[in-house]
Design a protein around this motif. Structure first.
Motif, PDB file in Angstrom:
ATOM      1  N   LEU A  52       0.936  -1.182  -0.124  1.00  0.00           N
ATOM      2  CA  LEU A  52      -0.033  -0.016   0.156  1.00  0.00           C
ATOM      3  C   LEU A  52       0.788   1.302   0.152  1.00  0.00           C
ATOM      4  O   LEU A  52       1.926   1.143   0.537  1.00  0.00           O
ATOM      5  CB  LEU A  52      -0.921   0.157   1.312  1.00  0.00           C
ATOM      6  N   SER A  55      -0.142   3.743   3.634  1.00  0.00           N
ATOM      7  CA  SER A  55      -0.189   3.224   5.088  1.00  0.00           C
ATOM      8  C   SER A  55       0.954   3.679   6.263  1.00  0.00           C
ATOM      9  O   SER A  55       1.548   2.727   6.659  1.00  0.00           O
ATOM     10  CB  SER A  55      -0.628   1.840   5.406  1.00  0.00           C
ATOM     11  N   TYR A  58       3.501   2.179   8.277  1.00  0.00           N
ATOM     12  CA  TYR A  58       3.661   0.667   8.019  1.00  0.00           C
ATOM     13  C   TYR A  58       4.607   0.377   6.446  1.00  0.00           C
ATOM     14  O   TYR A  58       5.439  -0.172   6.329  1.00  0.00           O
ATOM     15  CB  TYR A  58       2.572  -0.220   7.979  1.00  0.00           C
ATOM     16  N   ALA A 111       1.566  -5.611   4.206  1.00  0.00           N
ATOM     17  CA  ALA A 111       0.811  -4.324   4.218  1.00  0.00           C
ATOM     18  C   ALA A 111      -0.101  -4.163   5.747  1.00  0.00           C
ATOM     19  O   ALA A 111      -1.115  -4.108   5.751  1.00  0.00           O
ATOM     20  CB  ALA A 111      -0.101  -4.144   3.326  1.00  0.00           C
ATOM     21  N   GLY A 114      -3.472  -8.499   9.237  1.00  0.00           N
ATOM     22  CA  GLY A 114      -3.680  -9.081   9.924  1.00  0.00           C
ATOM     23  C   GLY A 114      -4.162 -10.693   9.653  1.00  0.00           C
ATOM     24  O   GLY A 114      -4.960 -10.809   8.730  1.00  0.00           O
ATOM     25  N   ARG A 119      -9.048 -15.017   6.186  1.00  0.00           N
ATOM     26  CA  ARG A 119      -7.926 -14.816   5.257  1.00  0.00           C
ATOM     27  C   ARG A 119      -7.040 -15.944   4.953  1.00  0.00           C
ATOM     28  O   ARG A 119      -6.715 -16.132   3.679  1.00  0.00           O
ATOM     29  CB  ARG A 119      -6.977 -13.496   5.655  1.00  0.00           C
ATOM     30  N   ALA A 131       1.414  -6.994  16.404  1.00  0.00           N
ATOM     31  CA  ALA A 131       0.030  -6.827  17.037  1.00  0.00           C
ATOM     32  C   ALA A 131      -0.295  -5.615  17.628  1.00  0.00           C
ATOM     33  O   ALA A 131       0.372  -5.160  18.852  1.00  0.00           O
ATOM     34  CB  ALA A 131      -0.026  -8.049  18.069  1.00  0.00           C
ATOM     35  N   TYR A 133      -3.306  -1.913  17.644  1.00  0.00           N
ATOM     36  CA  TYR A 133      -4.620  -1.463  17.965  1.00  0.00           C
ATOM     37  C   TYR A 133      -5.274  -0.911  16.552  1.00  0.00           C
ATOM     38  O   TYR A 133      -4.364  -0.692  15.616  1.00  0.00           O
ATOM     39  CB  TYR A 133      -4.569  -0.285  18.908  1.00  0.00           C
ATOM     40  N   ASN A 182      -6.789   4.668   2.438  1.00  0.00           N
ATOM     41  CA  ASN A 182      -6.876   5.761   3.429  1.00  0.00           C
ATOM     42  C   ASN A 182      -6.721   7.096   3.356  1.00  0.00           C
ATOM     43  O   ASN A 182      -7.469   8.126   3.849  1.00  0.00           O
ATOM     44  CB  ASN A 182      -5.481   5.505   4.368  1.00  0.00           C
ATOM     45  N   ASP A 200      -5.358   1.579  11.023  1.00  0.00           N
ATOM     46  CA  ASP A 200      -4.502   1.052  11.961  1.00  0.00           C
ATOM     47  C   ASP A 200      -3.941   2.034  12.957  1.00  0.00           C
ATOM     48  O   ASP A 200      -3.608   3.356  12.342  1.00  0.00           O
ATOM     49  CB  ASP A 200      -3.489   0.071  11.134  1.00  0.00           C
ATOM     50  N   ALA A 226       0.075  -9.012  12.531  1.00  0.00           N
ATOM     51  CA  ALA A 226       0.025  -8.883  11.036  1.00  0.00           C
ATOM     52  C   ALA A 226       1.197  -9.836  10.644  1.00  0.00           C
ATOM     53  O   ALA A 226       1.972 -10.438  11.400  1.00  0.00           O
ATOM     54  CB  ALA A 226       0.670  -7.477  10.783  1.00  0.00           C
TER      55      ALA A 226
END
Ligand code: SNW
Length: 287
Positions: A52, A55, A58, A111, A114, A119, A131, A133, A182, A200, A226
């Motif tokens: 992405l 983001s 990340y 990206a 999660g 998935r 990991a 929020y 986003n 995220d 992730a």
């Protein structure tokens, strides 16, 4: 072939070429596919990654269009440990990302994706590497200060994200507005088209800093850390990524990248070198 009106000599030459090509593919390729391309990459020696562009921190494209960020640098480090230095990132809409990996357009998806059972029906994942929020971001003047404040409000989500699934299930009194990415959603928050956006945590922080927005709620997503997505059945590739990931965590590379890209964020313990995990869990007795 049928449409081409070849003379007999042409047909013979074409047939010969085809036979040569086939036999070339036959005997050598079975050996070379494991010798020169053990990971089953689209192009041996290159990992093509679906990612992405927006983001941050990340995965994002910098001013010159180069992909960077925590996930990008971590993946490159892990790929290097797996013996591949040529890693090519391409920006995709999140909603199409996993399908593009599954159908072989890309070797991997990176990206902040999660890992969920749902998935896993589409792709395989590496071990988890982050990991955190999920955050509801809004303007200072929206009046939304917690999830109850979302009732009757317009909430943005990026299509295909865990945020979308979570909002559908838990924010039933909000009207969801789906966005492809986003940047589009944040523009809508700034213009007042939507009241808030759900994304995220670290990306939310970056947009807060950039646009003077605020967080209204942080929701733990620790059950979906992730991971790197790969096509199903590429076991050697996945194992190499896992081995590289474990090594990057154990030698402190993961920690260094975390501190670089997420300064000020609480340091999770589970991805630190084992000695540091033990050290903080139960301090070694002084001698
Ligand atoms: O589940 C979290 C994980 O705990 C960590 O905080 C990184 O982000 C997550 O993987 C969730 N990410 C969203 C998802 O997987 C959105 C991804 C994105 O916008 N790039 O759907």
């Amino acid at each position: 072939m049928k449409k081409k009106n070849l003379r007999p000599a042409g047909i013979a030459a074409a047939a010969l070429a085809a036979v040569l090509a086939l036999s070339g593919c036959g005997s050598t390729s079975a050996a070379s596919s494991t010798e020169n391309n053990p990971y089953g990459l689209i192009q041996p020696g290159t990992i093509r990654v679906a990612s992405l562009g927006d983001s941050k921190p990340y995965t994002f494209a910098d001013a010159s269009g180069n992909f960077t960020g925590f996930d990008v640098e971590l993946f490159k480090d892990v790929a290097h440990r797996a013996g591949v230095d040529n890693v090519v990132f391409t920006g995709q809409d999140f909603s199409g990302l996993l399908a593009a990996v599954a159908n072989g357009q890309f070797d991997a998806g990176v990206a902040a994706i999660g890992i969920t059972d749902k998935r896993k029906e589409t792709v395989d994942f590496s071990d988890g590497y982050l990991a955190g929020y999920l955050t509801v971001i809004t303007t200072k003047t929206s009046g939304i200060t917690n999830v109850d404040g979302l009732a009757g409000k317009r909430l943005g989500v990026v299509q295909g994200t865990l945020q979308e699934a979570y909002a559908v299930k838990n924010f039933t009194s909000a009207s969801l507005v789906r966005f492809p990415d986003n940047n589009t959603a944040i523009a809508a928050v700034n213009s007042g088209t939507v009241d808030a956006h759900f994304l995220d945590y670290e990306a939310a922080k970056a947009y807060e800093d950039q646009h003077g927005l605020v967080s209204a709620a942080d929701i733990p997503s620790f059950d979906a850390p992730a991971g790197f997505a790969v096509a199903k059945g590429k076991t050697a590739f996945k194992e190499a990524l896992n081995k590289g990931l474990a090594a990057a965590m154990e030698d402190g590379t993961w920690k260094k990248l975390y501190q670089k890209w997420f300064p000020g964020s609480p340091m999770p313990k589970q991805y630190l070198p084992k000695a540091e995990q033990t050290a903080s869990a139960s301090p070694a007795p002084s001698k």
